[in-house]
Design an enzyme around this catalytic site. Structure first.
Site, PDB file in Angstrom:
ATOM      1  N   HIS A 184      78.533 114.597  29.572  1.00  0.00           N
ATOM      2  CA  HIS A 184      77.429 115.110  30.234  1.00  0.00           C
ATOM      3  C   HIS A 184      76.741 116.312  30.048  1.00  0.00           C
ATOM      4  O   HIS A 184      77.566 117.307  30.388  1.00  0.00           O
ATOM      5  CB  HIS A 184      77.836 114.568  31.898  1.00  0.00           C
ATOM      6  CG  HIS A 184      76.598 114.793  32.844  1.00  0.00           C
ATOM      7  ND1 HIS A 184      76.986 115.606  34.122  1.00  0.00           N
ATOM      8  CD2 HIS A 184      75.374 114.632  32.779  1.00  0.00           C
ATOM      9  CE1 HIS A 184      75.867 115.732  34.751  1.00  0.00           C
ATOM     10  NE2 HIS A 184      74.695 114.969  33.926  1.00  0.00           N
TER      11      HIS A 184
HETATM   12 CA    CA Z   1      74.877 113.898  26.753  1.00  0.00          CA
END
Ligand code: CA
Ligand code: ZL4
Ligand code: ZN
Length: 392
Positions: A184
């Site tokens: 992320h």
């Molecule tokens: Ca990513």
């Protein structure tokens, strides 16, 4: 010899510095700056530098780093020496200052130089876009998306992407940040939580208990506090192990296509972390070099200026394959470069299979079980479309 010529009607610039590649995080640390050398050597073997403007960049200055990072953090980063490393074999991740010196973000000789080099490359790329001297600016040495204003995180010390986007915002009204690293893009997302001039989109493996950094749920779209213009401008695409090229390409085009129509960005910042490839030492997906590259091709097809960053990628031969292929896409030579690794490529012995496009079977002993149902992927696209209704 492969008839690689400059693209017609647009300019591609390639930003790098051999200085960065000599640094080491430590013998067994997954991050190998040397993968950049392998990438450059493959790009050169294919003759691609003839088609681009090539820049050797300088270090970013303290003042440039300070446009995002706190002075306290930078001052410590400059002076911290490997000797300050807490050596505790029982507990290698013991509490350390600014998250520096643990096993993820070790202190190593030349650390500050490494960080300011990476930031210098990305800033240089962004400046070529803001000065209209380049249409696609390539910064494989950047892409370190986890670093925070006052803290190192996940192999990242300086957030070169945030610095580059701040530069883009000087001339561009709206920046679309896209992150295809398997992790992320939390640092970039957080940095622009309170503005609607940057929309962030991260595709990543999401499993809070077991996979770093544990953030980036589908429902996390930016703080919905009152009067926050940045609300709804963070898009997260949480995925599970084993996603395939076909699924990923469908998701990417559905989501980025819709965002482009609604948000109308004037520039794209694309983080191309290569740890989303099959066979990556830390990754979990079943993407092939073609599927990864298809994301770059799609962004290019939107006809908006773009900065392309590196990021993660822990199986160096595959990192080099992906970033060399994506360089060829940028210059429009992807249909002209031969699939076989050039005969004269130095380091050729590192490419166990002599192709640019290994099959899943060549990338890993056994392809990962695909845990992404078609139903779930459709739910994700629906959720993103609903979020976009809030975007002016
Ligand atoms: Ca990513
Ligand atoms: C290593 O072998 O999940 C570091 C890190 C060093 C050398 C020997 C030390 C052994 C895997 C990872 C101890 C290792 C303990 N060495 C690592 C919660 C964790 C605490 C640290 O691609 N331990 C932390 C960070 C992630 C965690 C991923 C991705 C960056 C990017 C952009 C960052 N951190 C558990 C792990 C090794 C190591 C082997 C490692 N660290 C794998 N995943 C992490 O998004 C560039
Ligand atoms: Zn990553």
């Amino acid at each position: 010899e492969y008839n690689i010529v400059r693209p017609k009607g647009y300019t591609v610039s390639y930003h790098a510095t051999p200085e960065m590649e000599k640094h080491h995080f430590g013998q067994t640390h997954p991050m190998k700056p040397w993968r950049l050398t392998l990438t450059k050597s493959l790009v050169t073997s294919y003759g691609m530098p003839f088609a681009m403007d090539n820049y050797v960049t300088r270090e970013a200055t303290y003042e440039e780093l300070n446009t995002f990072h706190s002075s306290d953090y930078l001052d410590y980063l400059i002076t911290a020496a490997p000797e300050d490393q807490p050596r505790d074999i029982e507990n290698p991740d013991k509490e350390v200052k600014y998250n520096l010196g643990g096993s993820d973000c070790p202190l190593f000789h030349g650390l500050y130089n490494y960080c300011s080099m990476s930031a210098g490359v990305s800033l240089d790329a962004a400046r070529k876009i803001t000065s209209n001297q380049s249409d696609i600016a390539i910064a494989w040495a950047g892409g370190l998306h986890h670093a925070k204003r006052y803290e190192a995180s996940g192999f990242c010390y300086i957030n070169d992407i945030v610095l580059a986007i701040l530069q883009l915002l000087r001339t561009h009204p709206r920046v679309l940040y896209i992150d295809i690293d398997v992790h992320h893009g939390d640092g970039v997302e957080e940095a622009f939580f309170s503005t609607d001039r940057v929309m962030t989109v991260s595709f990543h493996k999401y499993h809070p208990e077991t996979f770093f950094p544990g953030t980036g749920a589908l429902e996390d779209n930016g703080p919905k506090s009152e009067h926050n213009p940045g609300a709804h401008h963070a898009i997260n695409v949480p995925l599970q192990d084993g996603i395939t090229d076909a699924q990923y390409e469908w998701l990417f085009e559905s989501i980025i296509g819709a965002i482009n129509e609604r948000y109308r960005p004037s520039v794209i910042a694309l983080q191309c972390g290569a740890d989303s490839l099959a066979g990556d030492r830390l990754g979990r997906f079943n993407l092939r070099v073609e599927g990864h590259g298809a994301c770059v091709r799609y962004c290019k097809s939107l006809g908006i200026p773009m900065v392309v960053f590196g990021g993660g990628g822990y199986t160096p031969r595959n990192v080099a394959r992906a970033w060399a292929y994506e360089t060829s896409i940028a210059i429009g030579a992807d249909d002209r470069i031969p699939e076989t690794i050039p005969e004269h490529a130095p380091w050729r012995e590192h490419f166990i299979h002599e192709t640019l496009f290994p099959t899943l079977e060549q990338s890993m002993h056994e392809p990962r079980h695909n845990r992404n149902s078609e139903k779930r992927l459709r739910e994700i696209v629906t959720h993103v479309h609903e979020q976009l209704r809030f975007v002016a």
